[in-house]
Design a protein around this motif. Structure first.
Motif, mmCIF file in Angstrom:
data_model
loop_
_atom_site.group_PDB
_atom_site.id
_atom_site.type_symbol
_atom_site.label_atom_id
_atom_site.label_comp_id
_atom_site.label_asym_id
_atom_site.label_seq_id
_atom_site.Cartn_x
_atom_site.Cartn_y
_atom_site.Cartn_z
ATOM 1 N N LEU A 263 0.784 -0.775 0.167
ATOM 2 C CA LEU A 263 -0.136 -0.207 -0.101
ATOM 3 C C LEU A 263 0.491 1.218 -0.033
ATOM 4 O O LEU A 263 0.594 2.488 -0.920
ATOM 5 N N GLU A 264 2.201 1.492 0.738
ATOM 6 C CA GLU A 264 2.456 2.376 1.126
ATOM 7 C C GLU A 264 4.096 2.584 -0.460
ATOM 8 O O GLU A 264 3.503 3.829 -1.027
ATOM 9 N N ILE A 265 3.855 1.674 -0.847
ATOM 10 C CA ILE A 265 4.770 1.526 -2.091
ATOM 11 C C ILE A 265 4.294 2.218 -3.142
ATOM 12 O O ILE A 265 4.389 3.346 -3.918
ATOM 13 N N VAL A 266 2.742 1.258 -3.538
ATOM 14 C CA VAL A 266 1.925 2.130 -4.622
ATOM 15 C C VAL A 266 1.430 3.587 -3.570
ATOM 16 O O VAL A 266 1.054 3.959 -5.138
ATOM 17 N N PHE A 267 1.489 3.957 -3.236
ATOM 18 C CA PHE A 267 0.830 5.165 -2.891
ATOM 19 C C PHE A 267 1.840 6.243 -2.651
ATOM 20 O O PHE A 267 2.217 7.586 -3.378
ATOM 21 N N LEU A 268 2.764 5.845 -2.886
ATOM 22 C CA LEU A 268 4.283 6.781 -2.651
ATOM 23 C C LEU A 268 4.429 6.765 -4.201
ATOM 24 O O LEU A 268 5.129 8.219 -4.783
ATOM 25 N N LEU A 269 4.429 5.581 -5.341
ATOM 26 C CA LEU A 269 4.405 5.828 -6.217
ATOM 27 C C LEU A 269 3.502 6.943 -7.246
ATOM 28 O O LEU A 269 4.359 7.676 -8.200
ATOM 29 N N LEU A 270 2.162 7.292 -6.674
ATOM 30 C CA LEU A 270 1.066 7.907 -6.660
ATOM 31 C C LEU A 270 1.642 9.377 -7.202
ATOM 32 O O LEU A 270 2.040 9.876 -7.042
ATOM 33 N N ALA A 271 2.221 9.519 -5.379
ATOM 34 C CA ALA A 271 2.859 11.313 -4.627
ATOM 35 C C ALA A 271 4.704 11.201 -5.733
ATOM 36 O O ALA A 271 3.929 12.712 -6.440
ATOM 37 N N THR A 272 4.652 9.979 -6.321
ATOM 38 C CA THR A 272 6.241 11.026 -6.928
ATOM 39 C C THR A 272 5.456 10.916 -8.509
ATOM 40 O O THR A 272 7.061 12.217 -8.752
ATOM 41 N N LEU A 273 4.681 10.722 -8.637
ATOM 42 C CA LEU A 273 4.454 10.356 -10.710
ATOM 43 C C LEU A 273 3.882 11.751 -9.740
ATOM 44 O O LEU A 273 3.797 12.908 -11.380
ATOM 45 N N TRP A 274 2.590 12.665 -9.229
ATOM 46 C CA TRP A 274 1.906 13.789 -9.061
ATOM 47 C C TRP A 274 3.294 15.162 -9.150
ATOM 48 O O TRP A 274 3.998 15.972 -9.040
ATOM 49 N N ALA A 275 4.658 14.540 -8.298
ATOM 50 C CA ALA A 275 5.508 15.427 -7.730
ATOM 51 C C ALA A 275 6.485 16.053 -9.169
ATOM 52 O O ALA A 275 6.637 17.349 -9.343
ATOM 53 N N PHE A 276 6.357 15.150 -9.955
ATOM 54 C CA PHE A 276 6.790 15.125 -11.070
ATOM 55 C C PHE A 276 6.261 16.568 -11.932
ATOM 56 O O PHE A 276 6.539 17.571 -12.661
ATOM 57 N N LEU A 277 4.953 16.896 -12.159
ATOM 58 C CA LEU A 277 4.098 18.118 -12.541
ATOM 59 C C LEU A 277 4.040 18.865 -11.181
ATOM 60 O O LEU A 277 3.777 20.738 -11.735
ATOM 61 N N VAL A 278 4.009 19.391 -10.415
ATOM 62 C CA VAL A 278 4.634 20.173 -9.477
ATOM 63 C C VAL A 278 5.588 21.741 -9.682
ATOM 64 O O VAL A 278 4.673 22.730 -9.897
ATOM 65 N N PRO A 279 6.560 21.359 -10.340
ATOM 66 C CA PRO A 279 7.096 22.477 -11.325
ATOM 67 C C PRO A 279 6.786 23.905 -12.236
ATOM 68 O O PRO A 279 6.531 24.015 -12.480
ATOM 69 N N LEU A 280 5.787 22.562 -13.404
ATOM 70 C CA LEU A 280 4.530 22.891 -14.367
ATOM 71 C C LEU A 280 3.822 24.592 -14.065
ATOM 72 O O LEU A 280 4.259 25.061 -14.500
ATOM 73 N N ASN A 281 3.646 24.747 -12.421
ATOM 74 C CA ASN A 281 2.312 25.596 -12.403
ATOM 75 C C ASN A 281 3.733 26.510 -11.700
ATOM 76 O O ASN A 281 2.737 27.452 -11.550
ATOM 77 N N GLY A 282 5.061 26.654 -11.622
ATOM 78 C CA GLY A 282 5.681 27.875 -11.216
ATOM 79 C C GLY A 282 5.763 27.675 -9.657
ATOM 80 O O GLY A 282 6.180 28.684 -9.154
ATOM 81 N N LYS B 166 15.988 26.674 -10.871
ATOM 82 C CA LYS B 166 16.776 25.653 -10.092
ATOM 83 C C LYS B 166 16.406 24.868 -9.013
ATOM 84 O O LYS B 166 16.877 22.945 -8.888
ATOM 85 N N GLN B 167 15.559 25.210 -8.138
ATOM 86 C CA GLN B 167 14.351 24.449 -7.662
ATOM 87 C C GLN B 167 13.629 23.541 -7.968
ATOM 88 O O GLN B 167 12.995 22.678 -7.733
ATOM 89 N N MET B 168 13.036 23.976 -9.108
ATOM 90 C CA MET B 168 12.057 22.897 -9.921
ATOM 91 C C MET B 168 13.875 21.614 -10.949
ATOM 92 O O MET B 168 12.592 20.773 -10.692
ATOM 93 N N GLY B 169 14.617 22.592 -10.979
ATOM 94 C CA GLY B 169 15.289 21.146 -11.290
ATOM 95 C C GLY B 169 15.565 20.135 -9.691
ATOM 96 O O GLY B 169 16.119 19.110 -10.141
ATOM 97 N N GLU B 170 15.857 20.674 -9.017
ATOM 98 C CA GLU B 170 16.037 20.392 -7.952
ATOM 99 C C GLU B 170 14.246 18.765 -7.347
ATOM 100 O O GLU B 170 14.595 17.801 -7.180
ATOM 101 N N ILE B 171 13.582 20.011 -7.160
ATOM 102 C CA ILE B 171 11.675 18.548 -7.477
ATOM 103 C C ILE B 171 12.222 18.059 -8.578
ATOM 104 O O ILE B 171 11.866 16.724 -7.842
ATOM 105 N N TRP B 172 12.416 17.868 -10.202
ATOM 106 C CA TRP B 172 12.179 16.618 -10.407
ATOM 107 C C TRP B 172 13.589 15.443 -10.512
ATOM 108 O O TRP B 172 13.475 14.513 -10.399
ATOM 109 N N LEU B 173 14.362 16.304 -9.858
ATOM 110 C CA LEU B 173 15.967 15.047 -9.125
ATOM 111 C C LEU B 173 15.052 14.381 -8.054
ATOM 112 O O LEU B 173 15.774 12.625 -8.641
ATOM 113 N N THR B 174 14.896 15.067 -7.485
ATOM 114 C CA THR B 174 14.044 14.419 -6.428
ATOM 115 C C THR B 174 12.914 13.236 -6.484
ATOM 116 O O THR B 174 12.955 12.625 -6.015
ATOM 117 N N ALA B 175 12.410 13.247 -7.727
ATOM 118 C CA ALA B 175 10.846 12.648 -8.493
ATOM 119 C C ALA B 175 11.698 11.680 -8.773
ATOM 120 O O ALA B 175 11.112 10.112 -8.694
#
Length: 452
Positions: free
Chosen positions: A170-189, A343-352
């Motif tokens: 359960l944790e792994i699947v939820f973590l995967l969902l959060a990770t896929l969403w994190a790739f979108l976070v920088p797109l809104n600035g 720079k922080q956009m890159g940091e978020i993408w790298l973390t995701a």
């Protein structure tokens, strides 16, 4: 048994007392920004005293979580442990988000917003890059590893592995969902209300599901947890709540002086402040979590240790990101998305991307020593290379932002290759999670070992 356990609890509590007495009797009590010489101590003295108190609190946290497993689902006890153990990181990051809102539109506010994101991404990458990899290697190579049922010994170089509990699906699947969403976070600035709604909502749903899980009272414990579990239920619950509350308070009041003291020691050694806030401060605030997990592993409870690490990553990757916009908006006096630079956009993408690769390693429910080394090398090489660039020791033909994108691409390619190779394992883990959610919603008990 009781005298020995009480002595052990007393010894751990004694580690916290010098700092708590100092904190309670210092004129700086109303302010959280204690400064590097809190209570008249030198910077080194502050780091030592607060660090020892964090160590003692970490043991108290671990005992409370183990004791709680008698009365609540183990996953929920570990989730509470994970939240409290990383509470220092929440406190430090919230401070930067608050400053970003208070000084919005100014250079100080812009810098604070970038620091909030940098601190958050640094903490998340440390948790996987050092935490997951380091604990996996410690589990496999420690002296009593062959007695640990979670360790799989194989012939060949770095082929030994740590077995992960399939109930962590359960944790792994939820973590995967959060990770896929994190790739979108920088797109809104910036981190906005939509990010908050999805990520916080995801964590709330996770807690609701695990709360409906089954209590497993037959788990064998020794030492302090066994002693506390022998209490009557009211006394046992009071002990758990008391340990959680006290250790959480200790960590909360000690971590900022500890982190800032480390920052000052690093600055004196010539390490740039921004680098310190992204890496040294999160390393300090993550220390309770890593201490707790090392303790569990040393008790041959490696499965519980890894569950705690994965749960910590999930709550940091959901609650920590999602609540930053709330803190920022409160300080701003109105709703606003927490802004950050390129720079922080890159940091978020790298973390995701790192999270994506790490999840791919887990979907077969084991981590080999070879995989742990790969995680560690990728993490350490990026941090050292960035530090070398900042210190002008090396010169790259690309910018630091582009370097982050290159590392992100490496993580993503490796992760995709693993997901394709382990697609049957991915399908089973998704099916298992669906079964868990269905059982929680319907109230039916999930058959033990189902889908294993």
């Amino acid at each position: 048994m009781s005298n020995r356990s009480l002595g052990t609890i007393g010894a751990a509590a004694a580690l916290t007392l010098p700092w708590m007495l100092l904190w309670a009797t210092t004129d700086a009590l109303p302010a959280l920004g204690f400064g590097p010489t809190f209570g008249g101590l030198s910077t080194l003295g502050t780091v030592a005293a607060s660090g020892v108190s964090i160590l003692g609190a970490a043991f108290l946290l671990a005992w409370a979580a183990e004791t709680a497993e008698k009365d609540v689902p183990r996953a929920f006890a570990i989730a509470v442990l994970a939240v409290l153990a990383v509470a220092p990181e929440y406190a430090v990051d919230a401070l930067y988000a608050w400053n970003a809102g208070q000084f919005a539109g100014t250079e100080r506010g812009i810098e604070a917003g970038n620091l909030a994101v940098a601190n958050m991404t640094g903490a998340n990458r440390i948790l996987i890059g050092l935490g997951w990899s380091g604990i996996a290697l410690f589990t496999v190579f420690r002296r009593d590893s062959r007695e640990d049922p979670a360790v799989i010994n194989r012939d060949g170089y770095l082929r030994d592995s740590v077995r992960i509990d399939p109930d962590i699906s359960l944790e792994i699947v939820f973590l995967l969902l959060a990770t896929l969403w994190a790739f979108l976070v920088p797109l809104n600035g910036g981190i906005d209300a939509l990010d908050m709604a999805f990520l916080v909502g995801l964590y709330v749903a996770y807690i609701a599901i695990i709360l409906r899980g089954d209590v497993e009272p037959n788990e064998m414990h020794t030492g302090v947890p066994a002693y506390l579990q022998s209490f009557s239920k009211p006394k046992r619950i009071a002990s758990v709540v008391g340990l959680f509350a006290y250790s959480g308070l200790v960590i909360f009041v000690a971590v900022e002086p500890f982190a800032h003291g480390l920052e000052d020691l690093g600055t004196e050694a010539g390490i740039p402040p921004f680098f310190m806030i992204q890496w040294i401060a999160p390393l300090a605030s993550e220390s309770p979590e890593l201490i707790v997990v090392a303790y569990l592993v040393n008790k041959t409870r490696s499965t519980a240790g890894f569950n705690a690490l994965i749960s910590s990553k999930l709550n940091q990757w959901t609650l920590l990101i999602g609540t930053l916009v709330v803190v920022y908006s409160l300080a701003l006096g109105q709703y606003g998305a927490l802004p950050f630079d390129q720079k922080q956009m890159g940091e978020i993408w790298l973390t995701a991307a790192q999270s994506f690769f790490a999840i791919a390693l887990l979907i077969d429910f084991e981590v080999t020593a070879r995989e742990a080394v790969a995680l560690l090398v990728l993490f350490v090489s990026q941090v050292l290379l960035e530090f070398a660039v900042i210190r002008e020791v090396v010169t790259l033909p690309i910018s630091t932002y582009q370097m982050l994108l290159v590392y992100s691409a490496v993580y993503i390619v490796l992760g995709l290759a693993l997901f394709v190779h382990r697609r049957s394992e991915l399908r089973r883990i998704v099916e298992r999670t669906g079964s868990t959610i269905s059982s929680a919603v319907s109230g039916r008990e999930r058959p033990h070992g189902a889908d294993d």
